[in-house]
Each structure stands twice: as C-alpha cells, then as structure tokens.
Motif scaffolding. Structure first.
Motif, PDB file in Angstrom:
ATOM      1  N   ALA A 269     -92.942  92.392-116.980  1.00  0.00           N
ATOM      2  CA  ALA A 269     -93.802  91.969-115.559  1.00  0.00           C
ATOM      3  C   ALA A 269     -92.998  91.075-114.767  1.00  0.00           C
ATOM      4  N   LEU A 270     -92.002  90.210-115.295  1.00  0.00           N
ATOM      5  CA  LEU A 270     -91.269  89.194-114.387  1.00  0.00           C
ATOM      6  C   LEU A 270     -90.207  89.811-113.579  1.00  0.00           C
ATOM      7  N   ARG A 271     -89.849  91.140-114.074  1.00  0.00           N
ATOM      8  CA  ARG A 271     -89.063  91.823-113.215  1.00  0.00           C
ATOM      9  C   ARG A 271     -89.500  92.309-111.989  1.00  0.00           C
ATOM     10  N   PHE A 272     -90.576  92.699-111.655  1.00  0.00           N
ATOM     11  CA  PHE A 272     -91.340  92.922-110.622  1.00  0.00           C
ATOM     12  C   PHE A 272     -91.325  91.687-109.789  1.00  0.00           C
ATOM     13  N   VAL A 273     -91.680  90.679-110.283  1.00  0.00           N
ATOM     14  CA  VAL A 273     -91.818  89.281-109.614  1.00  0.00           C
ATOM     15  C   VAL A 273     -90.332  89.002-108.884  1.00  0.00           C
ATOM     16  N   LEU A 274     -89.458  89.029-109.882  1.00  0.00           N
ATOM     17  CA  LEU A 274     -87.935  88.602-109.416  1.00  0.00           C
ATOM     18  C   LEU A 274     -87.442  89.444-108.275  1.00  0.00           C
ATOM     19  N   ALA A 275     -87.914  90.703-108.254  1.00  0.00           N
ATOM     20  CA  ALA A 275     -87.334  91.594-107.086  1.00  0.00           C
ATOM     21  C   ALA A 275     -87.935  91.215-105.819  1.00  0.00           C
ATOM     22  N   HIS A 276     -89.135  90.586-106.049  1.00  0.00           N
ATOM     23  CA  HIS A 276     -89.798  90.370-104.536  1.00  0.00           C
ATOM     24  C   HIS A 276     -89.060  88.710-104.292  1.00  0.00           C
ATOM     25  N   GLU A 277     -89.013  87.951-105.201  1.00  0.00           N
ATOM     26  CA  GLU A 277     -88.553  86.524-104.839  1.00  0.00           C
ATOM     27  C   GLU A 277     -87.027  86.937-104.682  1.00  0.00           C
ATOM     28  N   LEU A 278     -86.437  87.558-105.067  1.00  0.00           N
ATOM     29  CA  LEU A 278     -84.973  87.858-104.580  1.00  0.00           C
ATOM     30  C   LEU A 278     -84.845  88.528-103.125  1.00  0.00           C
ATOM     31  N   VAL A 279     -85.777  88.801-102.772  1.00  0.00           N
ATOM     32  CA  VAL A 279     -85.858  89.107-101.219  1.00  0.00           C
ATOM     33  C   VAL A 279     -85.752  87.778-100.468  1.00  0.00           C
ATOM     34  N   HIS A 280     -86.616  86.906-101.022  1.00  0.00           N
ATOM     35  CA  HIS A 280     -86.773  85.580-100.463  1.00  0.00           C
ATOM     36  C   HIS A 280     -85.307  84.879-100.587  1.00  0.00           C
ATOM     37  N   ALA A 281     -84.771  85.025-101.685  1.00  0.00           N
ATOM     38  CA  ALA A 281     -83.424  84.373-101.739  1.00  0.00           C
ATOM     39  C   ALA A 281     -82.517  84.919-100.763  1.00  0.00           C
ATOM     40  N   LEU A 282     -82.651  86.254-100.436  1.00  0.00           N
ATOM     41  CA  LEU A 282     -81.718  86.857 -99.579  1.00  0.00           C
ATOM     42  C   LEU A 282     -81.908  86.552 -98.158  1.00  0.00           C
ATOM     43  N   GLN A 283     -83.330  86.535 -97.782  1.00  0.00           N
ATOM     44  CA  GLN A 283     -83.658  85.899 -96.520  1.00  0.00           C
ATOM     45  C   GLN A 283     -83.065  84.480 -96.338  1.00  0.00           C
ATOM     46  N   HIS A 284     -83.114  83.663 -97.128  1.00  0.00           N
ATOM     47  CA  HIS A 284     -82.589  82.312 -97.135  1.00  0.00           C
ATOM     48  C   HIS A 284     -81.191  82.350 -96.833  1.00  0.00           C
ATOM     49  N   GLN A 285     -80.485  83.158 -97.140  1.00  0.00           N
ATOM     50  CA  GLN A 285     -79.019  83.112 -96.616  1.00  0.00           C
ATOM     51  C   GLN A 285     -78.790  83.714 -95.198  1.00  0.00           C
TER      52      GLN A 285
END
Length: 238
Positions: A126-142
């Motif tokens: 389940a967390l794998r789905f969550v991390l995919a979304h949150e990784l986009v935020h990490a990418l946005q932050h760069q």
C-alpha cells in the motif's frame, strides 16, 4: 482505476498495517525513474527518506496544525464555518483535523527537511502507491519553493489554488506510474467514477466518515479537482 483508488486513499493515507519494517530507501529509489517519466521531469539530486512511528507522525501533524492554525486564525475560521452552518458548535476544528490526518496518513513529503517519510509498520504494498505520489512532491520541490507555496496564509484562495495545482500534478503523475497508458485519464466518466469511489471508500474511515461535509469535500478537492484542472492544462498547453 484500482491504482487511482489506492492513490486517493493513500496520499493522505491508507491506514497503517502491522508488518515488519522494510527498506524504505530502496523502495524510493526503485520508484524514482518511473516517477520521472510520468511527471516529465528529472530529479536534480537524491531523495532523502526515513521512517517515523505513528506517534512521531501524530506529533509532526500537531506541530504543523499549531503553525497553520494559531489561536486567532482558528477562532476566525471556526466562527465563519459556524455562521454558515458548516461546523457544529461542539466541534474543535484543530482537534478534528488532527484526528482526520492521523487516521489517514501513511506517508508524506516534508519540504522543510526535504525528506520523504513513511509510517513505520505500514503495509509495503500500500505504501508503494503513497510513495509514488509523495515522490512527485519531492520532485516539485527541486524546481519550486514548495514550502513557501504552501504557506500563503494571507490569501486562502491563493493557497487553495496552489495546493490544487501541486496535488493535481502529483495525482496525475502517480496514476501514470501504475497505469502508464495516459488515455485512462480521458476515458468517459473516469473522474466521476473516481469521485464516487473515493466517497465510498472514505466511508470506511471512521473519523472522515463522520466529519462535517465541508471538511470532507475540502480534503478531497485538491486531489480530484486539481487533477482535472491539470489534465485540462496539459491538453491545452502542449
């Protein structure tokens, strides 16, 4: 659709499950290339990650709520909601928001520490789905001052718009991580079905299901409506 539902539940979180801890960093690293392709952007550096206990996450959320809702702002928001009949007199808004977020969060990206956090004990699948979304935020932050964009307290409409754009982009990209055929986003009735299924699924969350309608819709708005806006933006600005 299955991916969408998991993401919608997981972004603010599929409830943590008791399980053995896992290699969070390895999971994050395995997702990064797919997230880059889905978002159309490349990471400019590594992504820090760490696990937090449920108690640590709750304390983090409480600290954020204290920052976002100092006493004067909380009193003002509650007064307006009650005047409009959107919040019962017996409900403390800050307390309810803490319970809502604590019930749902399974992972999150923190711009202040530039770290992606997973909840200790969460189910890895389940967390794998969550991390995919949150990784986009990490990418946005760069590419963007994410922490500043999310702190536009002087203009609530501007803050809501910024959140919808950021969450909408993250929502679309994370859907495409698990459903690479982009045409899924344009299938007739896709977003209407998503809205209905999110509401049905959310009914299983005790705190969310009993929260005032205005709060429930406010929590869902940036993800679904933001996604639809960003889908329109992408289609008209190619």
């Amino acid at each position: 659709t299955v991916a969408l539902l998991a993401l919608l539940a997981g972004c603010r979180g599929a409830p943590p499950q008791d399980s053995k801890d896992f290699n969070l960093a390895a999971m994050v690293d395995s997702l990064r290339p797919t997230v880059e392709r889905a978002a159309g952007l490349s990471f400019r550096g590594p992504t820090r990650s760490a696990l937090k206990s449920r108690d640590e996450v709750r304390e983090y959320l409480l600290t954020k709520l204290r920052q976002e809702f100092p006493s004067d702002r909380q009193a003002g928001v509650e007064a307006i909601y009650r005047l409009l009949g959107l919040l019962p007199d017996s409900v403390n808004l800050k307390t309810l928001l803490l319970e809502l977020y604590s019930e749902q969060v399974a992972g999150f990206y923190d711009p202040e520490t530039s770290t992606l956090y997973g909840v200790r004990g969460a189910d890895p699948a389940a967390l794998r789905f969550v991390l995919a979304h949150e990784l986009v935020h990490a990418l946005q932050h760069q590419y963007l001052p994410l922490d500043s964009l999310m702190k536009l307290r002087s203009d609530a409409d501007q803050q809501a718009a910024a959140q919808a754009v950021l969450e909408g982009q993250a929502m679309i990209a994370s859907i495409l991580v698990f459903a690479p055929d982009r045409t899924i986003l344009d299938q007739p009735g896709f977003w209407e079905m998503a809205r209905e299924q999110v509401r049905v699924q959310s009914a299983s969350m005790k705190v969310f299901a009993t929260a005032p309608l205005a709060l429930r819709e406010g929590l869902i708005f940036p993800y679904l409506d933001g996604s639809e806006f960003m889908r329109w933006w992408d289609s008209t600005h190619l």
